[in-house]
Design a protein around this motif. Structure first.
Motif, PDB file in Angstrom:
ATOM      1  N   LEU A  18      27.664 -32.279  17.039  1.00 32.25           N
ATOM      2  CA  LEU A  18      26.581 -31.678  16.272  1.00 32.25           C
ATOM      3  C   LEU A  18      26.934 -31.616  14.796  1.00 32.25           C
ATOM      4  CD1 LEU A  18      23.799 -30.393  16.881  1.00 32.25           C
ATOM      5  CD2 LEU A  18      24.929 -28.174  16.817  1.00 32.25           C
ATOM      6  N   GLY A  19      28.184 -31.343  14.491  1.00 30.85           N
ATOM      7  CA  GLY A  19      28.656 -31.331  13.109  1.00 30.85           C
ATOM      8  C   GLY A  19      29.430 -32.591  12.800  1.00 30.85           C
ATOM      9  N   PRO A  20      29.667 -32.870  11.536  1.00 29.60           N
ATOM     10  CA  PRO A  20      30.386 -34.099  11.168  1.00 29.60           C
ATOM     11  C   PRO A  20      31.830 -34.055  11.628  1.00 29.60           C
ATOM     12  CG  PRO A  20      30.099 -32.690   9.267  1.00 29.60           C
ATOM     13  CD  PRO A  20      29.297 -32.066  10.363  1.00 29.60           C
ATOM     14  N   PRO A  21      32.451 -35.193  11.904  1.00 33.09           N
ATOM     15  CA  PRO A  21      33.875 -35.205  12.270  1.00 33.09           C
ATOM     16  C   PRO A  21      34.710 -34.672  11.113  1.00 33.09           C
ATOM     17  CG  PRO A  21      33.079 -37.418  11.812  1.00 33.09           C
ATOM     18  CD  PRO A  21      31.877 -36.548  11.816  1.00 33.09           C
ATOM     19  N   ARG A  36      29.414 -40.634  13.872  1.00 31.65           N
ATOM     20  CA  ARG A  36      29.121 -39.744  14.993  1.00 31.65           C
ATOM     21  C   ARG A  36      28.140 -38.652  14.596  1.00 31.65           C
ATOM     22  NH1 ARG A  36      34.851 -40.407  15.970  1.00 31.65           N
ATOM     23  NH2 ARG A  36      35.269 -38.416  14.952  1.00 31.65           N
ATOM     24  N   HIS A  37      28.034 -38.388  13.304  1.00 32.68           N
ATOM     25  CA  HIS A  37      27.159 -37.307  12.855  1.00 32.68           C
ATOM     26  C   HIS A  37      25.954 -37.817  12.083  1.00 32.68           C
ATOM     27  CE1 HIS A  37      25.810 -33.476  11.291  1.00 32.68           C
ATOM     28  NE2 HIS A  37      25.990 -33.894  10.057  1.00 32.68           N
ATOM     29  N   ARG A  38      26.161 -38.773  11.217  1.00 38.67           N
ATOM     30  CA  ARG A  38      25.071 -39.237  10.355  1.00 38.67           C
ATOM     31  C   ARG A  38      24.614 -40.621  10.800  1.00 38.67           C
ATOM     32  NH1 ARG A  38      29.617 -39.187   7.660  1.00 38.67           N
ATOM     33  NH2 ARG A  38      29.117 -37.256   6.587  1.00 38.67           N
ATOM     34  N   PRO A  39      23.307 -40.885  10.739  1.00 34.79           N
ATOM     35  CA  PRO A  39      22.816 -42.212  11.107  1.00 34.79           C
ATOM     36  C   PRO A  39      23.082 -43.216   9.993  1.00 34.79           C
ATOM     37  CG  PRO A  39      20.999 -40.859  10.353  1.00 34.79           C
ATOM     38  CD  PRO A  39      22.215 -39.970  10.369  1.00 34.79           C
ATOM     39  N   SER A  40      22.874 -44.471  10.316  1.00 31.38           N
ATOM     40  CA  SER A  40      23.023 -45.543   9.344  1.00 31.38           C
ATOM     41  C   SER A  40      21.652 -46.099   9.003  1.00 31.38           C
ATOM     42  CB  SER A  40      23.907 -46.659   9.901  1.00 31.38           C
ATOM     43  OG  SER A  40      23.834 -47.811   9.080  1.00 31.38           O
ATOM     44  N   LEU A  41      21.394 -46.272   7.700  1.00 28.31           N
ATOM     45  CA  LEU A  41      20.151 -46.896   7.258  1.00 28.31           C
ATOM     46  C   LEU A  41      20.333 -48.383   6.990  1.00 28.31           C
ATOM     47  CD1 LEU A  41      18.670 -44.199   4.844  1.00 28.31           C
ATOM     48  CD2 LEU A  41      17.874 -44.821   7.126  1.00 28.31           C
ATOM     49  N   GLY A  42      21.526 -48.915   7.255  1.00 31.40           N
ATOM     50  CA  GLY A  42      21.754 -50.335   7.051  1.00 31.40           C
ATOM     51  C   GLY A  42      21.658 -50.749   5.597  1.00 31.40           C
TER      52      GLY A  42
END
Length: 911
Positions: A213-216, A343-349
């Motif tokens: 749920l939180g960033p690594p 693991r926490h934030r998505p990628s926008l490419g």
């Protein structure tokens, strides 16, 4: 942007009111007055309660009231609500159904309980109903269900005038706001608990654990040390409303914890050469436009307007420049991770350049909401920090090297609702969440309402939680719900941001209504994971890629399919009416349904149209879409997505054989042809702008009234320097027109853009002839073979020097594919046409075909045609019964299998 859901429902009701007749019987009496359209809201009032053992005698204790947006539900082996314990239950739904078109309707009820549906004063039970004649307006709807708590599925379908069996669209279901139940604090609290990760520490209701749920916390070395210490001491002072709790740490303990996190962090980021070069030339203005246009506002508020963080929302980024350096931000946005979500934030490419622009913008922002920093903070002891990290449960929400999740007491019926985290003043190292009064009341209502038995949440509810947790409806709309967060923020910025306003039509993500029935299973899975091909390349907003929890993506896909799919509807009917692929190809064009005027084809965007009217890539249609959905969509797009610019086709195309279903079936067959882009010759419809001293090229619909066909849907118009222009028909592969003293003007006819030649005509072909023919050994001239109405296929259009290069492939006389490349090069007094023909089979030689201008000797000619030696071309021959007086140039250079030709056109002086 989008009209709010409630307002849209009111508008629809008012319009129908103005149309006249209503049929509005209530469930209690048939002569009830219709409700006030201004007092309607989306959804039906739903109620659930345990039942007595005696059928038909429910008691009110424990009744759960809520608003359900649809009449489709699947609870599996769980219950409609986790507060309902196993055993008999009673349920009801009440409201109004909006009828858009009068006529006979049939209703179908599917459930494994004992259910009864009432439409006005008619009752529907079981698999179907006799036709019910309904007039436009509102009709009262009621549904009663008796069953067990694990009654697995409930679906109400209907069919009516102009449409087949389908779920009742949610946007047609409304209720009276005066009868709305009070807010369900328990459910509000359950959703908030899922977003805060309460089950990461406390087992409760079988809610899932979200360890990421939180960033690594293995990237602390990318964070500025002073910010990290301040954050650990009091997160809410930096980001009000943050889901990260405080633990009452003083500066020394915060320094210990920060020291530990830095000790287990990866090495500092070393930007590569490409990233450093990008950062050197990055522009904060371009980064701001990227932030506003790429969809970041769907999760994050505008950094210029710091605000309290809401559940399910991304953090306020106004202070991220104090947290990380621009280089570190760029690395996390793109660089080595641009195609690999964390693991926490998505990628926008994002590319390296785009990441650099965005990082420069974010890094330039101040944080007026951050509290004062305490200077002289001690270095901290990493060993004491490790003990502290384990004791306060950091690993319950974060991946922390060397630290395991901590356990906490489960929350069950009877647990005190105002203790621990929810106490007014949490004791010791208990997490201190920055909750407002409403959020705290909801969580306390959840604890107070926990059932005594082992409550179980249905898989569908868990999938809806995942959609909410990933904030999918922050950007997308689905059945009239969602998209408000992104839409409202963009609407507030469009008036002040001219660059953003220019992208207005590219900022709305696709509507997800019926997406589970629309997309094939394998494609839907790719789309959810952010791996599907780009069907809408004109969009500025981006679909992020998430690093899903185990089973999370599969659960979302299963839910969308189960909710949207219509029982017994095949994905691809075994037989469907069709007139064949050639007819379908023709119907896709301007002389048919003009699909190519709005839809992308093979990644190429049709020119001239507004972004709001563009449609997805048709070459992906068979890969993406089920045939059942294709038929349903074309029958009435507004039934699925109200307000869509997609038109409804009610009439056949004049001059084309067959019924409407046959014509539409032909389009479907054509879309499935692997050569659809080539066959329709629309793969590169484009508007190419002149750059410097180069040609100007338009590839689009050109209308030339003095030419044989008058209009050319797939024309190539070339404007050379020197103000001379040529028109090539990329469909028929023929030179059509020459002119000077002008190029093209553009007009709009309905939703179509048309280009018109402007200036003095120099030559207009009497009939279309192929640019290249073939001379056999006996001297006879043979034209390319015609296949599906074409002599070949257009291949490529490109600038070359100060001219233009065309390439196309002709059907040879013996079935061979003959490749032709033409270069049109401007000269001082005209242009040269340089033709290279390759692949000619043995026994024939290529020849160039021209229809000559009038004879210069007559005094009224404006051009003359010369061969490579600079002499007049004199050879004339007949190439067909109606094709007399054509010029044939056979004196090229090189062998027959790779022969080149050079023809010069000179504009004569005078008028």
């Amino acid at each position: 942007m989008r009209v709010p859901t409630a307002k849209r429902a009111r508008i629809a009701a008012i319009l129908l009111w103005l149309l006249g007749d209503w049929v509005c019987p209530s469930l209690a009496q048939d002569d009830a007055e219709p409700p006030d359209p201004d007092g309607l809201r989306p959804g039906l009032i739903a109620g659930f309660r345990p039942s007595r053992e005696e059928p038909g005698h429910p008691h009110p204790e424990g009744e759960i009231l809520r608003i359900d947006r649809s009449l489709v539900a699947d609870w599996g082996s769980a219950s409609p609500d986790p507060r309902l314990e196993p055993g008999p239950i009673s349920a009801f739904w009440r409201g109004w159904l909006l009828i858009r078109q009068g006529g006979p309707y049939r209703f179908r009820l599917t459930t494994n309980g004992d259910a009864r549906l009432r439409i006005g004063d008619r009752i529907v039970s079981g698999e179907g109903s006799d036709p019910i004649d309904l007039r436009p307006g509102l009709v009262a709807l009621g549904l009663d269900l008796e069953g067990n708590a694990d009654t697995s599925r409930l679906v109400v379908d209907w069919e009516g005038p102009g449409f087949g069996i389908e779920h009742i669209p949610p946007h047609l279901l409304v209720h009276e706001v005066e009868q709305s139940p009070p807010l369900d604090r328990f459910e509000q609290g359950r959703r908030l608990a899922d977003q805060l990760g309460c089950a990461n520490c406390h087992a409760m209701l079988g809610m899932p654990v979200h360890r990421d749920l939180g960033p690594p916390l293995d990237a602390a070395k990318t964070i500025r040390p002073e910010w990290l210490t301040d954050w650990l001491r009091d997160p809410s002072a930096i980001r009000p409303g943050s889901p990260m709790p405080g633990f009452g740490l003083d500066s020394g303990l915060a320094a210990d914890l920060a020291a530990f996190l830095r000790s287990v962090s990866d090495a500092p980021i070393e930007p590569d050469r490409e990233a450093l070069m990008a950062m050197n030339v990055a522009d904060a203005g371009r980064g701001r436009l990227a932030f506003r246009s790429a969809g970041c506002l769907g999760c994050h508020p505008p950094p210029e307007e710091p605000t309290r963080q809401s559940p399910g929302e991304g953090p306020d980024l106004s202070g991220i420049g104090r947290k990380r350096s621009p280089e570190a931000i760029a690395f996390l946005l793109g660089g080595a991770r641009r195609s690999d979500p964390g693991r926490h934030r998505p990628s926008l490419g994002l590319s390296t350049d785009a990441s650099a622009h965005l990082a420069t913008y974010l890094g330039s922002l101040a944080d007026p909401g951050a509290g004062p920093r305490e200077r002289g903070t001690p270095e901290g002891d990493p060993n004491r920090g490790w003990i502290l990290a384990a004791s306060i449960g950091c690993a319950n929400c974060h991946r922390v090297p060397g630290v395991e999740p901590a356990s906490a007491p489960p929350l069950v019926a009877g647990s005190p609702p105002a203790a621990g985290c929810l106490a007014d003043d949490p004791p010791g190292r208990v997490p201190r969440f920055d909750l407002d009064d409403d959020q705290r009341a909801a969580l306390r209502a959840l604890i107070a309402g926990l059932p005594s038995g082992p409550g179980r949440i249905s898989d569908w509810t868990l999938a809806e939680d995942a959609l909410r947790r990933r904030n999918c409806l922050g950007c997308h709309s689905r059945y009239g719900e969602g998209g408000e967060r992104l839409g409202a923020r963009l609407a507030a910025l469009l008036a002040e941001d001219r660059e953003l306003n220019a992208l207005k039509g590219t900022l709305t993500p696709p509507d997800l209504s019926s997406v589970g029935a629309k997309l094939r299973p394998e494609y839907l899975d790719q789309a959810v994971r952010g791996l599907s091909p780009t069907a809408r390349p004109w969009l500025s907003v981006r679909m992020p890629r998430f690093a899903f929890e185990d089973g999370e993506a599969e659960a979302i896909v299963s839910y969308l399919q189960g909710f949207d799919a219509i029982d017994d509807a095949p994905a691809d009917p075994e037989s469907s009416p069709s007139l064949g692929v050639p007819v379908g190809i023709r119907l896709l064009g301007r002389d048919g349904f003009s699909c190519v005027s709005c839809h992308v084809m093979d990644g190429k965007i049709p020119p001239g149209g507004e972004a709001e009217t563009l449609g997805p890539d048709l070459t992906l249609a068979h890969r993406r879409m089920s045939r059942a959905y294709f038929d349903r969509w074309l029958a009435d797009p507004q039934r699925i997505i109200p307000g869509t610019p997609m038109p409804q086709f009610l009439l056949t195309v004049p001059g084309t054989e067959g019924t409407l279903p046959q014509q539409l079936g032909s389009i479907w067959d054509a879309l499935g042809d692997p050569e659809i882009a080539r066959l329709s010759s629309t793969a590169a419809r484009q508007f190419l702008v002149r750059q410097g001293d180069r040609a100007l090229v338009v590839r689009d619909l050109v209308v030339s009234p003095d030419s044989p066909a008058e209009s050319y849907p797939r024309a190539v118009a070339i404007g050379l320097i020197g103000d001379r222009s040529l028109l090539f028909d990329a469909d028929r592969l023929s030179w059509i027109r020459w002119w000077d003293r002008g190029f093209l003007s553009r007009t709009k006819q309905g939703r179509l853009w048309e280009w018109h030649p402007e200036g003095r005509p120099l030559r207009v072909a009497d009939e279309p002839l192929p640019p290249v023919a073939f001379r056999e050994t006996d001297g006879a001239i043979t034209l390319p073979q015609e296949e599906r109405g074409r002599l070949g296929s257009f291949r490529e259009l490109a600038f070359e020097g100060d001219g233009v290069r065309l390439s196309y492939r002709l059907n040879g006389p013996t079935g061979d594919q003959i490749d032709v490349t033409e270069r049109i090069v401007p000269t001082e007094d005209g242009w040269e046409r340089l033709v290279l023909v390759t692949g000619t089979p043995n026994g024939v030689e290529p020849v160039v075909v021209e229809i000559p201008p009038p004879d210069p000797g007559r005094g009224d000619s404006m051009v003359e045609l010369l061969n490579a030696a600079g002499e007049r071309i004199e050879e004339r021959t007949t190439v067909g019964p109606a094709r007399a007086n054509a010029l044939i140039l056979g004196e090229g250079s090189g062998p027959p299998e790779a022969r080149s030709f050079r023809i010069r056109v000179r504009i004569l002086p005078g008028d």
